[in-house]
Enzyme design. Structure first.
Site, PDB file in Angstrom:
ATOM      1  N   GLY A  66     -25.930 -44.469  14.205  1.00 36.41           N
ATOM      2  CA  GLY A  66     -26.094 -44.362  15.654  1.00 36.41           C
ATOM      3  C   GLY A  66     -27.422 -44.869  16.167  1.00 36.41           C
ATOM      4  CB  SER A 122     -31.371 -53.860  16.446  1.00 41.51           C
ATOM      5  OG  SER A 122     -31.353 -52.915  15.394  1.00 41.51           O
ATOM      6  CB  CYS A 255     -32.572 -50.800  -1.454  1.00 36.13           C
ATOM      7  SG  CYS A 255     -31.257 -49.897  -2.282  1.00 36.13           S
ATOM      8  CB  CYS A 261     -27.417 -47.513  -6.045  1.00 39.82           C
ATOM      9  SG  CYS A 261     -26.029 -48.478  -5.390  1.00 39.82           S
ATOM     10  CG  ASP A 277     -27.864 -47.063   5.049  1.00 38.77           C
ATOM     11  OD1 ASP A 277     -27.849 -47.377   3.853  1.00 38.77           O
ATOM     12  OD2 ASP A 277     -28.338 -47.796   5.934  1.00 38.77           O
ATOM     13  CB  CYS A 320     -25.199 -66.317 -13.587  1.00 36.01           C
ATOM     14  SG  CYS A 320     -25.683 -67.174 -12.073  1.00 36.01           S
ATOM     15  CB  CYS A 330     -26.187 -54.931  -1.186  1.00 39.15           C
ATOM     16  SG  CYS A 330     -25.893 -53.252  -0.579  1.00 39.15           S
TER      17      CYS A 330
END
Length: 371
Positions: A66, A122, A255, A261, A277, A320, A330
């Site tokens: 939010g 943002s 991250c 993680c 999140d 690779c 991620c």
């Protein structure tokens, strides 16, 4: 316990914008309880007290939504006040907040400056790119209001960066986006690929970002960034900064670039705790800060193998040449296979970009070392 990093949703999923690509709204829509409202003082105080009693070295509180400013300035004043009363000397505390900027004014900016908040604002580059997807409840664009918020942050000497969501549309206009951000003086920039909805498959939305588009975006953005660097003008682009840092033999701070993680906690307004999140979903709930200790929350994380799953290296990644830099990206962008998490959706984008940019990335490392 090591330093703690805690993501907090003080206004849960409540927001004063209706961004077309909002992942958090999509995430909330598939939960049993889409919105937990505003965080009660009992939850915020318990969180602070438990963090102060467990952390070593430092605690970082990161507020998001939010829209986190909808919790009200009094919430933050009380939060910071309780931190000062509770956290022992010698335990460093950092604050950060990610906001759309709609509510920022002198009072907010003064508070951020006095308490040394790092603000993420943002802003999707140009007016055209921003207003295409980031609109208010009345359908009006918000570009001018965000830029005005940035100027207020500068007026009060608040440290901030701009976060730009890379949609397929924005990827086609990367030159104007980067030039506009630089012209406006936004020295610290972060670009994150747009997330498709949890249900319905990838690449089907008008904002979707395909691997091919992302590859071309990264190449063009890098060309622009590197050209500025050659001319003695350094603009911090978080992704490139991390790559340069990695080429110097260091672990990335971002991250999503670490390959697995980390141990972080997302705390919802009702006190529910999740591992990330991007995984604030019912099936990933670890417990509640009001009832559970950090040890109990970590035990559930271990039982669900959340971190362990993210360490899986797909067979294609094993040989690779780009894996040391890519690290399969991620977890949220990895495909889900029958035997676990697979390759990153943007695998080919990263491979194409590294092939294109690596020599100049190494040169950038040399240039930035001498700064």
């Amino acid at each position: 316990m090591p330093p703690l990093s805690i993501l907090i949703k003080p206004a849960s999923s409540t927001c004063n914008l209706c961004c077309a690509y909002c992942f958090y709204a999509d995430e909330a829509s598939v939960r049993a309880v889409p919105n937990y409202g505003l965080m009660p003082r009992e939850v915020s105080h318990t969180l602070i007290e438990k963090a102060a009693g467990a952390a070593e070295g430092s605690i970082t509180f990161l507020f998001q939504g939010g829209e986190p400013t909808l919790a009200g300035l009094d919430f933050y004043r009380d939060f910071v006040s309780h931190v000062k009363e509770t956290v022992p000397r010698g335990l460093a505390v950092q604050y950060a907040i990610q906001t759309n900027g709609m509510l920022l004014n002198g009072d907010w900016c003064r508070f951020f400056q006095e308490n040394r908040f790092l603000v993420g604002l943002s802003l999707d580059g140009t007016r055209e790119c921003h207003d295409r997807f980031r609109r208010d409840g009345a359908g009006k664009g918000t570009y001018d209001r965000v830029v005005r918020a940035a100027r207020q942050l500068e007026e009060y000497a608040v440290e901030y960066n701009v976060l730009t969501v890379v949609t397929g549309y924005l990827a086609r206009h990367v030159q104007s986006v980067f030039r506009t951000l630089c012209k406006e003086g936004f020295r610290f920039q972060q670009y994150i690929p747009c997330l498709d909805p949890l249900e319905g498959g990838r690449g089907r939305q008008n904002f979707s970002l395909t691997p091919k588009q992302y590859e071309e975006f990264l190449k063009t953005l890098f060309d622009l960034w590197y050209r500025e660097l050659e001319q003695g003008r350094y603009w911090s682009v978080r992704y490139f900064d991390n790559l340069v840092w990695m080429l110097g033999g260091h672990a990335p701070e971002q991250c999503s670039m670490r390959g697995c993680c980390g141990l972080q906690y997302l705390v919802e307004a009702d006190g529910s705790v999740y591992p990330c999140d991007f995984y604030g979903l019912d099936q990933y709930r670890l417990g509640n800060i009001l009832q559970n200790s950090w040890e109990e929350l970590d035990r559930v994380r271990e039982e669900t193998k959340f971190v362990e799953e993210s360490r899986r290296v797909p067979e294609e990644c094993g040989g690779c040449q780009w894996y040391p830099l890519c690290r399969n990206g991620c977890r949220r962008d990895r495909t889900v296979e029958e035997d676990g998490l697979g390759r990153n959706y943007y695998c080919r984008a990263y491979a194409g970009f590294f092939t294109y940019a690596l020599p100049r990335l190494r040169q950038a490392h040399k240039m930035l070392k001498t700064r």
